[in-house]
Design a protein around this motif. Structure first.
Motif, PDB file in Angstrom:
ATOM      1  N   LEU A  21      25.896  48.015  37.139  1.00 23.21           N
ATOM      2  CA  LEU A  21      25.645  48.455  38.508  1.00 23.21           C
ATOM      3  C   LEU A  21      26.083  49.896  38.763  1.00 23.21           C
ATOM      4  CD1 LEU A  21      26.738  45.194  40.349  1.00 23.21           C
ATOM      5  CD2 LEU A  21      24.404  46.073  40.092  1.00 23.21           C
ATOM      6  N   GLY A  22      26.710  50.511  37.772  1.00 30.89           N
ATOM      7  CA  GLY A  22      27.149  51.894  37.910  1.00 30.89           C
ATOM      8  C   GLY A  22      28.351  52.075  38.825  1.00 30.89           C
ATOM      9  N   LEU A  23      29.136  51.017  38.998  1.00 26.92           N
ATOM     10  CA  LEU A  23      30.317  51.099  39.848  1.00 26.92           C
ATOM     11  C   LEU A  23      31.493  51.660  39.052  1.00 26.92           C
ATOM     12  CD1 LEU A  23      29.991  47.616  41.565  1.00 26.92           C
ATOM     13  CD2 LEU A  23      29.286  49.829  42.484  1.00 26.92           C
ATOM     14  N   THR A  24      32.291  52.479  39.704  1.00 27.28           N
ATOM     15  CA  THR A  24      33.399  53.117  38.989  1.00 27.28           C
ATOM     16  C   THR A  24      34.750  52.933  39.673  1.00 27.28           C
ATOM     17  OG1 THR A  24      32.988  55.198  40.134  1.00 27.28           O
ATOM     18  CG2 THR A  24      31.895  54.882  37.994  1.00 27.28           C
ATOM     19  N   SER A  25      34.780  52.301  40.821  1.00 24.29           N
ATOM     20  CA  SER A  25      36.033  52.241  41.586  1.00 24.29           C
ATOM     21  C   SER A  25      36.734  50.881  41.489  1.00 24.29           C
ATOM     22  CB  SER A  25      35.754  52.566  43.053  1.00 24.29           C
ATOM     23  OG  SER A  25      34.833  51.628  43.584  1.00 24.29           O
ATOM     24  N   ILE A  26      36.452  50.111  40.450  1.00 23.65           N
ATOM     25  CA  ILE A  26      37.073  48.798  40.299  1.00 23.65           C
ATOM     26  C   ILE A  26      37.966  48.806  39.064  1.00 23.65           C
ATOM     27  CG2 ILE A  26      36.701  46.328  40.002  1.00 23.65           C
ATOM     28  CD1 ILE A  26      33.958  46.704  41.308  1.00 23.65           C
ATOM     29  N   GLU A  27      39.205  48.397  39.245  1.00 27.46           N
ATOM     30  CA  GLU A  27      40.135  48.199  38.132  1.00 27.46           C
ATOM     31  C   GLU A  27      40.189  46.709  37.828  1.00 27.46           C
ATOM     32  OE1 GLU A  27      44.086  50.118  38.520  1.00 27.46           O
ATOM     33  OE2 GLU A  27      43.303  50.669  40.494  1.00 27.46           O
ATOM     34  N   TYR A  28      40.570  46.367  36.615  1.00 22.56           N
ATOM     35  CA  TYR A  28      40.659  44.960  36.213  1.00 22.56           C
ATOM     36  C   TYR A  28      42.020  44.678  35.614  1.00 22.56           C
ATOM     37  CZ  TYR A  28      35.686  44.978  36.925  1.00 22.56           C
ATOM     38  OH  TYR A  28      34.452  45.086  37.507  1.00 22.56           O
ATOM     39  N   ALA A  29      42.524  43.476  35.877  1.00 22.86           N
ATOM     40  CA  ALA A  29      43.807  43.063  35.313  1.00 22.86           C
ATOM     41  C   ALA A  29      43.763  41.580  35.001  1.00 22.86           C
ATOM     42  CB  ALA A  29      44.948  43.356  36.287  1.00 22.86           C
ATOM     43  N   GLN A  30      44.321  41.238  33.853  1.00 23.10           N
ATOM     44  CA  GLN A  30      44.483  39.827  33.527  1.00 23.10           C
ATOM     45  C   GLN A  30      45.857  39.426  34.030  1.00 23.10           C
ATOM     46  OE1 GLN A  30      45.158  38.671  29.486  1.00 23.10           O
ATOM     47  NE2 GLN A  30      44.337  36.628  29.828  1.00 23.10           N
ATOM     48  N   ALA A  31      45.899  38.405  34.873  1.00 19.50           N
ATOM     49  CA  ALA A  31      47.184  37.978  35.419  1.00 19.50           C
ATOM     50  C   ALA A  31      47.078  36.565  35.957  1.00 19.50           C
ATOM     51  CB  ALA A  31      47.628  38.929  36.536  1.00 19.50           C
ATOM     52  N   ASP A  32      48.210  35.905  35.975  1.00 19.16           N
ATOM     53  CA  ASP A  32      48.345  34.591  36.592  1.00 19.16           C
ATOM     54  C   ASP A  32      48.550  34.817  38.082  1.00 19.16           C
ATOM     55  OD1 ASP A  32      49.550  32.255  37.732  1.00 19.16           O
ATOM     56  OD2 ASP A  32      50.260  31.654  35.761  1.00 19.16           O
ATOM     57  N   LEU A  33      47.788  34.145  38.894  1.00 17.66           N
ATOM     58  CA  LEU A  33      47.873  34.278  40.345  1.00 17.66           C
ATOM     59  C   LEU A  33      49.305  34.164  40.853  1.00 17.66           C
ATOM     60  CD1 LEU A  33      46.770  34.063  43.313  1.00 17.66           C
ATOM     61  CD2 LEU A  33      46.439  31.663  42.866  1.00 17.66           C
ATOM     62  N   LEU A  34      50.058  33.247  40.304  1.00 17.62           N
ATOM     63  CA  LEU A  34      51.420  33.018  40.786  1.00 17.62           C
ATOM     64  C   LEU A  34      52.416  34.063  40.292  1.00 17.62           C
ATOM     65  CD1 LEU A  34      51.523  29.127  40.480  1.00 17.62           C
ATOM     66  CD2 LEU A  34      51.008  30.530  42.501  1.00 17.62           C
ATOM     67  N   LYS A  35      51.947  34.987  39.447  1.00 22.55           N
ATOM     68  CA  LYS A  35      52.822  36.041  38.930  1.00 22.55           C
ATOM     69  C   LYS A  35      52.292  37.432  39.280  1.00 22.55           C
ATOM     70  CE  LYS A  35      54.227  33.067  35.152  1.00 22.55           C
ATOM     71  NZ  LYS A  35      54.156  32.814  33.717  1.00 22.55           N
ATOM     72  N   LEU A  36      51.461  37.511  40.309  1.00 19.65           N
ATOM     73  CA  LEU A  36      50.867  38.799  40.679  1.00 19.65           C
ATOM     74  C   LEU A  36      51.897  39.826  41.127  1.00 19.65           C
ATOM     75  CD1 LEU A  36      47.587  37.759  42.525  1.00 19.65           C
ATOM     76  CD2 LEU A  36      47.836  38.745  40.243  1.00 19.65           C
ATOM     77  N   ASN A  37      53.051  39.366  41.596  1.00 18.85           N
ATOM     78  CA  ASN A  37      54.078  40.331  42.004  1.00 18.85           C
ATOM     79  C   ASN A  37      54.549  41.183  40.834  1.00 18.85           C
ATOM     80  OD1 ASN A  37      55.412  38.255  40.753  1.00 18.85           O
ATOM     81  ND2 ASN A  37      57.017  38.059  42.303  1.00 18.85           N
ATOM     82  N   SER A  38      54.314  40.729  39.610  1.00 12.45           N
ATOM     83  CA  SER A  38      54.705  41.516  38.435  1.00 12.45           C
ATOM     84  C   SER A  38      53.836  42.764  38.279  1.00 12.45           C
ATOM     85  CB  SER A  38      54.624  40.663  37.171  1.00 12.45           C
ATOM     86  OG  SER A  38      53.276  40.335  36.873  1.00 12.45           O
ATOM     87  N   LEU A  39      52.726  42.847  39.013  1.00 10.39           N
ATOM     88  CA  LEU A  39      51.879  44.036  38.951  1.00 10.39           C
ATOM     89  C   LEU A  39      52.524  45.218  39.667  1.00 10.39           C
ATOM     90  CD1 LEU A  39      48.364  42.478  39.685  1.00 10.39           C
ATOM     91  CD2 LEU A  39      49.274  43.198  37.475  1.00 10.39           C
TER      92      LEU A  39
END
Length: 79
Positions: A21-39
């Motif tokens: 789609l030519g989108l450039t403003s999205i970052e991706y992260a693999q994470a457990d929902l319950l541990k998102l504070n570690s981001l």
């Protein structure tokens, strides 16, 4: 925008579609929902689709999301 998923396969698919789609403003992260504070991040808006109901305790996941919202958004209610 940050997209998070536990599944590397789902993230790979999302990245591929993003490129198509030519989108450039999205970052991706693999994470457990319950541990998102570690981001170490906070957010103005958190949108979740098809995730919380899979948890043993969906309210715990919802509270995790609320804890990541910037202070002025804490009055947001869980839907």
């Amino acid at each position: 925008m940050l997209a998070v998923d536990l599944s590397m396969g789902s993230l790979a698919y999302a990245k591929r579609k993003t490129r198509e789609l030519g989108l450039t403003s999205i970052e991706y992260a693999q994470a457990d929902l319950l541990k998102l504070n570690s981001l170490g991040r906070s957010f103005d808006v958190i949108e979740s689709g098809g995730v919380l109901h899979h948890l043993a305790d969906p309210w715990t996941g919802g509270k995790c999301f609320l804890s990541l919202l910037r202070p002025r958004f804490h009055e947001t209610r869980l839907l």
